[in-house]
Design a protein around this motif. Structure first.
Motif, PDB file in Angstrom:
ATOM      1  N   LEU A 145      16.653  -8.404 -43.689  1.00 21.18           N
ATOM      2  CA  LEU A 145      16.589  -9.599 -42.863  1.00 21.18           C
ATOM      3  C   LEU A 145      15.158 -10.119 -42.839  1.00 21.18           C
ATOM      4  O   LEU A 145      14.213  -9.348 -42.664  1.00 21.18           O
ATOM      5  CB  LEU A 145      17.047  -9.305 -41.429  1.00 21.18           C
ATOM      6  CG  LEU A 145      18.479  -8.802 -41.254  1.00 21.18           C
ATOM      7  CD1 LEU A 145      18.753  -8.476 -39.793  1.00 21.18           C
ATOM      8  CD2 LEU A 145      19.468  -9.831 -41.766  1.00 21.18           C
ATOM      9  N   LEU A 146      15.021 -11.422 -42.997  1.00 18.27           N
ATOM     10  CA  LEU A 146      13.717 -12.069 -42.876  1.00 18.27           C
ATOM     11  C   LEU A 146      13.525 -12.463 -41.426  1.00 18.27           C
ATOM     12  O   LEU A 146      14.367 -13.158 -40.843  1.00 18.27           O
ATOM     13  CB  LEU A 146      13.644 -13.301 -43.781  1.00 18.27           C
ATOM     14  CG  LEU A 146      12.342 -14.090 -43.700  1.00 18.27           C
ATOM     15  CD1 LEU A 146      11.152 -13.224 -44.131  1.00 18.27           C
ATOM     16  CD2 LEU A 146      12.443 -15.353 -44.542  1.00 18.27           C
ATOM     17  N   VAL A 147      12.444 -12.004 -40.833  1.00 17.17           N
ATOM     18  CA  VAL A 147      12.162 -12.278 -39.421  1.00 17.17           C
ATOM     19  C   VAL A 147      10.970 -13.214 -39.343  1.00 17.17           C
ATOM     20  O   VAL A 147       9.911 -12.949 -39.920  1.00 17.17           O
ATOM     21  CB  VAL A 147      11.877 -10.964 -38.654  1.00 17.17           C
ATOM     22  CG1 VAL A 147      11.450 -11.250 -37.224  1.00 17.17           C
ATOM     23  CG2 VAL A 147      13.104 -10.058 -38.684  1.00 17.17           C
ATOM     24  N   GLY A 148      11.154 -14.318 -38.632  1.00 18.27           N
ATOM     25  CA  GLY A 148      10.067 -15.263 -38.389  1.00 18.27           C
ATOM     26  C   GLY A 148       9.431 -14.991 -37.047  1.00 18.27           C
ATOM     27  O   GLY A 148       9.843 -14.088 -36.311  1.00 18.27           O
ATOM     28  N   THR A 149       8.462 -15.807 -36.695  1.00 20.55           N
ATOM     29  CA  THR A 149       7.822 -15.687 -35.391  1.00 20.55           C
ATOM     30  C   THR A 149       8.760 -16.306 -34.359  1.00 20.55           C
ATOM     31  O   THR A 149       9.124 -17.473 -34.445  1.00 20.55           O
ATOM     32  CB  THR A 149       6.469 -16.418 -35.370  1.00 20.55           C
ATOM     33  OG1 THR A 149       5.635 -15.839 -36.375  1.00 20.55           O
ATOM     34  CG2 THR A 149       5.788 -16.303 -34.018  1.00 20.55           C
ATOM     35  N   GLY A 150       9.173 -15.504 -33.408  1.00 19.71           N
ATOM     36  CA  GLY A 150      10.141 -15.952 -32.417  1.00 19.71           C
ATOM     37  C   GLY A 150       9.494 -16.379 -31.119  1.00 19.71           C
ATOM     38  O   GLY A 150       8.526 -15.783 -30.666  1.00 19.71           O
ATOM     39  N   VAL A 151      10.049 -17.428 -30.542  1.00 16.49           N
ATOM     40  CA  VAL A 151       9.656 -17.877 -29.213  1.00 16.49           C
ATOM     41  C   VAL A 151      10.899 -17.749 -28.340  1.00 16.49           C
ATOM     42  O   VAL A 151      11.858 -18.513 -28.493  1.00 16.49           O
ATOM     43  CB  VAL A 151       9.147 -19.342 -29.235  1.00 16.49           C
ATOM     44  CG1 VAL A 151       8.794 -19.796 -27.818  1.00 16.49           C
ATOM     45  CG2 VAL A 151       7.972 -19.491 -30.172  1.00 16.49           C
ATOM     46  N   ASN A 152      10.861 -16.767 -27.457  1.00 14.49           N
ATOM     47  CA  ASN A 152      12.002 -16.486 -26.596  1.00 14.49           C
ATOM     48  C   ASN A 152      11.897 -17.382 -25.364  1.00 14.49           C
ATOM     49  O   ASN A 152      11.035 -17.193 -24.515  1.00 14.49           O
ATOM     50  CB  ASN A 152      12.010 -15.008 -26.207  1.00 14.49           C
ATOM     51  CG  ASN A 152      13.294 -14.595 -25.528  1.00 14.49           C
ATOM     52  OD1 ASN A 152      13.996 -15.405 -24.940  1.00 14.49           O
ATOM     53  ND2 ASN A 152      13.600 -13.314 -25.609  1.00 14.49           N
ATOM     54  N   THR A 153      12.788 -18.386 -25.261  1.00 16.53           N
ATOM     55  CA  THR A 153      12.764 -19.320 -24.130  1.00 16.53           C
ATOM     56  C   THR A 153      13.613 -18.825 -22.965  1.00 16.53           C
ATOM     57  O   THR A 153      13.666 -19.484 -21.931  1.00 16.53           O
ATOM     58  CB  THR A 153      13.291 -20.701 -24.570  1.00 16.53           C
ATOM     59  OG1 THR A 153      14.666 -20.587 -24.909  1.00 16.53           O
ATOM     60  CG2 THR A 153      12.484 -21.251 -25.738  1.00 16.53           C
ATOM     61  N   GLY A 154      14.301 -17.708 -23.143  1.00 15.86           N
ATOM     62  CA  GLY A 154      15.196 -17.185 -22.103  1.00 15.86           C
ATOM     63  C   GLY A 154      16.633 -17.555 -22.388  1.00 15.86           C
ATOM     64  O   GLY A 154      17.527 -16.749 -22.187  1.00 15.86           O
TER      65      GLY A 154
END
Length: 161
Positions: A145-154
Motif C-alpha cells: 500500500l502506498l501511504v501519503g501524508t494524512g490529515v485526520n479531520t476527525g
C-alpha cells in the motif's frame, strides 16, 4: 434361526449363537474402541493459511486522496481471512502501529473451517508499506500500500501526495 450353545474355553461363560455378529474378548474390545475412536476423531484441516488480506477505512470512516487512499496518522482496518484457529500476526515494513496488538486470536468457525482476524492499523509515516498477515505455521499473505501524508479531520482523512 437356530439358538445353539457354542463350546467355550475353560472359565468362559457359554454363549448362544443367534446368527448375529458378536464382539467378544480382548481383540473384539480393542476393535470396538478403535471403531469408536475413528467415529469421534476431530476433523483434520489445513494448518494455518491466510487466504486474503484487505485494508479498509477505519477511523475516520472516509479516506480520500489523489495518489492514495491511505494517509499517515489515519486508522484503517486490516482483515485477514484465515483457515485455522491459530494466532495471526500482522507486520508492516514501514512505520506503523497496530491495535489492540500486532498478534491477535482470530474468530474461527470450526463448522465452516473459516476464520477472520482483524486489527486497526495506523501508518505513522508516508511511503510504501508492505503489510503481512501470517498464521502459524506456514500461511502468510502480503499486500503493498502506498501511504501519503494524512490529515485526520476527525470525520475524514485527507491524503496529500
Amino acid at each position: 434361526m437356530s439358538n445353539r450353545i457354542e463350546r467355550t474355553a475353560p472359565g468362559d461363560r457359554p454363549r448362544r449363537r443367534t446368527g448375529r455378529v458378536q464382539v467378544t474378548g480382548t481383540v473384539g474390545a480393542a476393535a470396538a474402541m478403535l471403531f469408536a475412536t475413528v467415529l469421534v476423531a476431530p476433523t483434520v484441516h489445513a494448518a494455518g493459511t491466510v487466504t486474503s488480506l484487505n485494508a479498509s477505512p477505519g477511523s475516520p470512516a472516509q479516506s480520500v486522496g489523489l495518489t492514495s487512499q491511505y494517509g499517515s496518522n489515519c486508522t484503517y482496518t486490516l482483515t485477514a481471512a484465515v483457515g485455522d484457529y491459530h494466532n495471526v500476526r500482522f507486520t508492516d515494513t514501514g512505520a506503523a502501529t497496530f491495535a489492540p496488538n500486532a498478534t491477535v486470536i482470530p474468530y474461527y468457525d470450526s463448522h465452516t473451517s473459516r476464520g477472520q482476524a482483524t486489527v486497526s492499523w495506523t501508518p505513522t509515516a508516508p511511503g510504501q508499506h508492505h503489510l503481512y498477515a501470517e498464521q502459524y505455521p506456514n500461511g502468510s499473505l502480503a499486500i503493498d500500500l502506498l501511504v501519503g501524508t494524512g490529515v485526520n479531520t476527525g470525520s475524514a482523512c485527507l491524503v496529500l501526495p
